[in-house]
Design a protein around this motif. Structure first.
Motif, mmCIF file in Angstrom:
data_model
loop_
_atom_site.group_PDB
_atom_site.id
_atom_site.type_symbol
_atom_site.label_atom_id
_atom_site.label_comp_id
_atom_site.label_asym_id
_atom_site.label_seq_id
_atom_site.Cartn_x
_atom_site.Cartn_y
_atom_site.Cartn_z
ATOM 1 N N GLU A 1 0.809 -1.213 0.000
ATOM 2 C CA GLU A 1 0.000 0.000 0.000
ATOM 3 C C GLU A 1 0.845 1.267 0.000
ATOM 4 O OE1 GLU A 1 -3.574 1.973 2.553
ATOM 5 O OE2 GLU A 1 -1.753 1.354 3.593
ATOM 6 N N HIS A 2 1.845 1.332 0.881
ATOM 7 C CA HIS A 2 2.651 2.547 0.937
ATOM 8 C C HIS A 2 4.052 2.254 1.467
ATOM 9 C CE1 HIS A 2 1.265 2.673 5.190
ATOM 10 N NE2 HIS A 2 2.375 3.359 5.410
ATOM 11 N N ILE A 3 4.928 3.184 1.203
ATOM 12 C CA ILE A 3 6.284 3.193 1.742
ATOM 13 C C ILE A 3 6.414 4.497 2.510
ATOM 14 C CG2 ILE A 3 8.745 3.234 1.189
ATOM 15 C CD1 ILE A 3 8.011 1.815 -1.463
ATOM 16 N N ASP B 1 -5.057 6.416 -5.837
ATOM 17 C CA ASP B 1 -6.078 5.889 -4.934
ATOM 18 C C ASP B 1 -5.684 4.555 -4.300
ATOM 19 O OD1 ASP B 1 -7.751 8.044 -5.375
ATOM 20 O OD2 ASP B 1 -8.791 7.074 -7.048
ATOM 21 N N TYR B 2 -4.605 3.935 -4.763
ATOM 22 C CA TYR B 2 -4.260 2.590 -4.314
ATOM 23 C C TYR B 2 -2.896 2.472 -3.632
ATOM 24 C CZ TYR B 2 -8.152 1.825 -7.410
ATOM 25 O OH TYR B 2 -9.379 1.907 -8.015
ATOM 26 N N GLN B 3 -1.934 3.295 -4.041
ATOM 27 C CA GLN B 3 -0.584 3.227 -3.498
ATOM 28 C C GLN B 3 -0.078 4.642 -3.291
ATOM 29 O OE1 GLN B 3 1.008 1.140 -6.821
ATOM 30 N NE2 GLN B 3 0.751 -0.853 -5.885
ATOM 31 N N TYR B 4 0.832 4.781 -2.323
ATOM 32 C CA TYR B 4 1.360 6.121 -2.076
ATOM 33 C C TYR B 4 2.673 6.053 -1.331
ATOM 34 C CZ TYR B 4 -0.620 5.711 2.669
ATOM 35 O OH TYR B 4 -0.936 5.309 3.944
ATOM 36 N N LEU B 5 3.347 7.167 -1.324
ATOM 37 C CA LEU B 5 4.524 7.370 -0.492
ATOM 38 C C LEU B 5 4.110 8.267 0.659
ATOM 39 C CD1 LEU B 5 7.184 8.120 -3.239
ATOM 40 C CD2 LEU B 5 6.884 5.993 -1.959
ATOM 41 N N ALA B 6 4.431 7.853 1.880
ATOM 42 C CA ALA B 6 4.237 8.697 3.057
ATOM 43 C C ALA B 6 5.572 9.398 3.281
ATOM 44 C CB ALA B 6 3.854 7.847 4.264
ATOM 45 N N LEU B 7 5.579 10.714 3.191
ATOM 46 C CA LEU B 7 6.809 11.495 3.329
ATOM 47 C C LEU B 7 6.738 12.363 4.576
ATOM 48 C CD1 LEU B 7 7.132 12.718 -0.378
ATOM 49 C CD2 LEU B 7 8.233 10.727 0.673
ATOM 50 N N SER B 8 7.807 12.388 5.342
ATOM 51 C CA SER B 8 7.928 13.274 6.496
ATOM 52 C C SER B 8 9.240 14.027 6.376
ATOM 53 C CB SER B 8 7.935 12.474 7.804
ATOM 54 O OG SER B 8 6.718 11.793 7.972
ATOM 55 N N ASP B 9 9.254 15.297 6.801
ATOM 56 C CA ASP B 9 10.421 16.162 6.551
ATOM 57 C C ASP B 9 11.350 16.341 7.753
ATOM 58 O OD1 ASP B 9 9.019 17.845 8.232
ATOM 59 O OD2 ASP B 9 8.945 19.520 6.825
ATOM 60 N N HIS B 10 11.325 15.430 8.709
ATOM 61 C CA HIS B 10 12.140 15.614 9.910
ATOM 62 C C HIS B 10 13.445 14.820 9.873
ATOM 63 C CE1 HIS B 10 9.778 12.022 10.645
ATOM 64 N NE2 HIS B 10 10.600 11.687 11.625
#
Length: 137
Positions: free
Chosen positions: A5-7, A51-60
């Motif tokens: 689903e996501h990375i 709608d099905y896959q995504y990248l979860a990005l955080s800037d810390h």
């Protein structure tokens, strides 16, 4: 069937990271975003994908990613299957991103590696066959 689903990637520059993945996947969009705290450090996060896959990005993020030519424990690379590898390469090169290394010579697939702005190695694969044993050769 199982799908990824996501990375979740911790980076230090979300806009630069979005330029890379937005060039690779022009149909993706920011699905959600917000601000929060991660163990005492403020961070901005967003989900970039379809709608099905995504990248979860955080800037810390702090420091550098692992040495991809070294032997440290950590993520070596991740890969996306694409329908048209040549078009993807052209989009990334037009955006200023260079190929990091060529993929294997195979009659059953084409692949290539890029390094994203956060230092993650990303493989893109176009399969030229539907036969699993040939894809995995």
């Amino acid at each position: 069937m199982i799908t990824l689903e996501h990375i979740n990637l911790v980076v230090d520059d979300i806009p630069a990271t979005l330029e890379f993945y937005g060039s690779a996947f022009p149909h993706w969009k920011i699905r959600a975003e917000g601000d929060g705290d991660w163990y005492g450090k403020p961070r901005h996060w967003l989900h970039f994908g379809d709608d099905y896959q995504y990248l979860a990005l955080s800037d810390h993020g702090e420091g550098s990613n692992r040495d991809l030519e070294g032997h440290q424990v950590g993520l070596a690379h991740f890969a996306f299957v694409v329908d048209n590898l040549d078009a993807l390469i052209e989009r990334l090169e037009q955006a200023g991103f260079a190929i990091a290394k060529d993929g294997a010579d195979s009659p059953f697939r084409k692949n290539i590696y890029f390094i994203d702005p956060a230092g993650f190695e990303v493989e893109f694969v176009e399969y030229l066959t539907d036969i699993p044993t040939q894809r995995n050769a």
